[in-house]
Design an enzyme around this catalytic site. Structure first.
Site, short mmCIF file in Angstrom:
data_model
loop_
_atom_site.label_atom_id
_atom_site.label_comp_id
_atom_site.label_asym_id
_atom_site.label_seq_id
_atom_site.Cartn_x
_atom_site.Cartn_y
_atom_site.Cartn_z
N PRO A 49 0.81 -1.22 0.00
CA PRO A 49 0.00 0.00 0.00
C PRO A 49 0.84 1.28 0.00
O PRO A 49 0.48 2.26 -0.65
CB PRO A 49 -0.82 -0.13 1.29
CG PRO A 49 -0.96 -1.60 1.49
CD PRO A 49 0.32 -2.19 1.00
N ASP A 85 14.04 -6.85 -14.95
CA ASP A 85 14.76 -6.63 -16.21
C ASP A 85 14.30 -7.64 -17.26
O ASP A 85 14.15 -7.31 -18.44
CB ASP A 85 16.28 -6.79 -16.01
CG ASP A 85 16.93 -5.58 -15.38
OD1 ASP A 85 16.29 -4.50 -15.35
OD2 ASP A 85 18.07 -5.71 -14.91
N GLU A 99 4.37 -3.63 -13.49
CA GLU A 99 5.81 -3.91 -13.63
C GLU A 99 6.60 -2.62 -13.85
O GLU A 99 7.58 -2.58 -14.60
CB GLU A 99 6.07 -4.95 -14.72
CG GLU A 99 5.55 -6.30 -14.29
CD GLU A 99 6.36 -7.48 -14.79
OE1 GLU A 99 7.57 -7.33 -15.05
OE2 GLU A 99 5.77 -8.56 -14.89
N GLY A 100 6.17 -1.58 -13.17
CA GLY A 100 6.83 -0.28 -13.28
C GLY A 100 6.08 0.61 -14.24
O GLY A 100 5.94 0.28 -15.42
N THR A 101 5.53 1.72 -13.76
CA THR A 101 4.81 2.64 -14.65
C THR A 101 5.74 3.12 -15.77
O THR A 101 6.97 3.07 -15.63
CB THR A 101 4.32 3.88 -13.88
OG1 THR A 101 5.47 4.63 -13.45
CG2 THR A 101 3.47 3.51 -12.67
N GLN A 145 -12.07 3.55 -32.46
CA GLN A 145 -12.49 4.63 -33.36
C GLN A 145 -12.92 4.10 -34.72
O GLN A 145 -13.92 4.54 -35.29
CB GLN A 145 -11.34 5.63 -33.51
CG GLN A 145 -11.71 6.90 -34.27
CD GLN A 145 -12.61 7.83 -33.46
OE1 GLN A 145 -12.70 7.71 -32.25
NE2 GLN A 145 -13.28 8.73 -34.15
N LYS A 165 -19.64 -0.73 -44.94
CA LYS A 165 -19.81 0.13 -46.12
C LYS A 165 -20.50 1.45 -45.74
O LYS A 165 -21.48 1.46 -45.00
CB LYS A 165 -20.62 -0.60 -47.20
CG LYS A 165 -19.84 -1.75 -47.84
CD LYS A 165 -20.55 -2.34 -49.04
CE LYS A 165 -19.64 -3.26 -49.83
NZ LYS A 165 -19.00 -4.30 -49.02
#
Length: 387
Positions: free
Chosen positions: A136, A248, A372-374, A345, A277
């Site tokens: 946390p 890593d 796993e790490g921003t 989109q 179409k």
């Protein structure tokens, strides 16, 4: 399973073995995983069908070396498995990905006894492996963790809370980072293997998430959990170094997951624009749509090549792996977010509904920029490790 290592890697193309592996995993994923992907997301349930299919084909933890009963797949082969599963179901791709994340500390730093016991159990399908690093109050600053492990005779006693633990409650085995000497900060952290059935281990309620809803994310609680001293992974105080070395390698698997999600979205959008179409012709004939598809395909291929290059470095443990792992994860996940958003989109109003898979892919892609790490942390890692 492909098992090339080091100098055997051919340049800028997959080996025949790797190509065959991709084809077989894709066929399996299409037949046994894709049909359940929408339901898994809708119900927020664990993709048991995917686990069963992957285990039946020895694809649930391909990275485990042959001497411990595994397939002995190289890092690139592992990436291909994750990519092809993620193409149809991101939640399911976390089975092979997190099995590697959770067990790699044992593989990198564990005693022979630990490797034989736990890598063997993983390879045999006796349980999945999860990775308990975040807390946390310790997210990006993992060294600030508070979970404690105190020596007591022939045991260690663990107390604390881990947060954001992927597949928690479903996995049997957990690599847990805990502070054994608070005065040493990161050098006072050690790694342990904890089993789901150890007394004092419990789990929080599943998080209500934007995406990857089929992969449970829970807190894990350790309340006076007593484990044998020989379950420490490596020497005391080496846990944080093992954790960083693990990332890593495993950031490359998150890049692969992102590439797979993006490929699934591009494939679907490509098919849709040829069928849809407007103004008397397929919307694929409009230059504005063609340019979008071209950009999506270009970014995806750049992400894939960077990911495979990073996987080769992971296999060889090259000195520039830290940069490449961070770069692949960061670029591929950013690309996946752009590509899946563009896929929504291209489908217009249909893209925004749950009747079509691209909105799920867009939601699933988002987490690859965070865990796993921003990607902000990845940029710090890259800057500190410029090649």
């Amino acid at each position: 399973m492909a098992g090339n290592s080091g100098a055997d890697f051919d340049l800028f193309r997959l080996s025949e073995e790797h190509d065959m592996l991709r084809e077989s995993v894709r066929a399996l994923a299409e037949a046994k995983i894709a049909p359940f992907a929408a339901d898994v997301d809708e119900q927020g349930r664990f993709p048991q069908e995917a686990l069963d299919a992957l285990q039946a084909n020895d694809l649930h933890a391909v990275h485990v070396p042959e001497e411990y009963g595994g397939a002995g797949a190289d890092a690139l082969a592992t990436v291909l498995v994750i990519e092809e599963v993620a193409r149809v179901c991101a939640s399911s791709s976390l089975i092979p990905a997190v099995n590697k994340l959770g067990s790699l500390p044992v593989q990198l730093s564990g005693s022979e006894e630990l490797k034989a016991k736990y890598l063997g159990a993983l390879a045999r399908g006796e349980g999945m492996f999860s990775y308990c690093l975040s807390e946390p109050e310790a997210g990006s600053d993992a060294a600030g963790m508070r979970t404690r492990a105190v020596r007591d005779g022939d045991s260690w006693v663990l107390n604390g809370v881990k947060r954001w633990i992927t597949n928690a409650g479903v996995s049997e085995f957990y690599t847990v980072m805990a502070v054994t000497d608070p005065a040493l900060r990161s050098r006072g952290i050690s790694a342990f293997v904890v089993e789901k059935d150890d007394e004092g281990v419990s789990f929080g309620a599943p998080e209500k998430k934007l995406g990857i809803k089929g992969s449970p994310t829970r807190e894990v609680y350790f309340d006076n959990v007593r484990i044998p001293a020989d379950r420490m992974i490596g020497a005391e105080g080496t846990g944080f170094a093992t954790a960083m070395k693990t990332l890593d390698h495993t950031r490359v698997t998150i890049a692969a997951q992102a590439v797979g999600i993006a490929q699934g979205a591009l494939d679907y959008a490509k098919g849709y624009v040829q069928e849809r179409k407007q103004f008397g012709k397929a919307i694929a004939e409009f230059q504005g749509v063609q340019f979008m598809l071209a950009d999506m395909a270009m970014k995806l291929e750049a992400a894939r090549q960077l990911t495979y290059a990073a996987a080769a470095r992971s296999q060889r443990t090259d000195s520039d792996l830290t940069f490449f792992g961070a770069a692949a994860k960061c670029y591929a996940s950013d690309a996946a977010m752009e590509i899946t958003t563009d896929a929504v989109q291209l489908l217009g109003g249909y893209g925004y509904t749950r009747d079509y898979p691209v909105e799920r892919m867009m939601r699933d892609a988002k987490i690859t920029q965070i865990y796993e790490g921003t990607n902000q942390v990845q940029r710090i890692v890259m800057a500190r490790n410029l090649p």
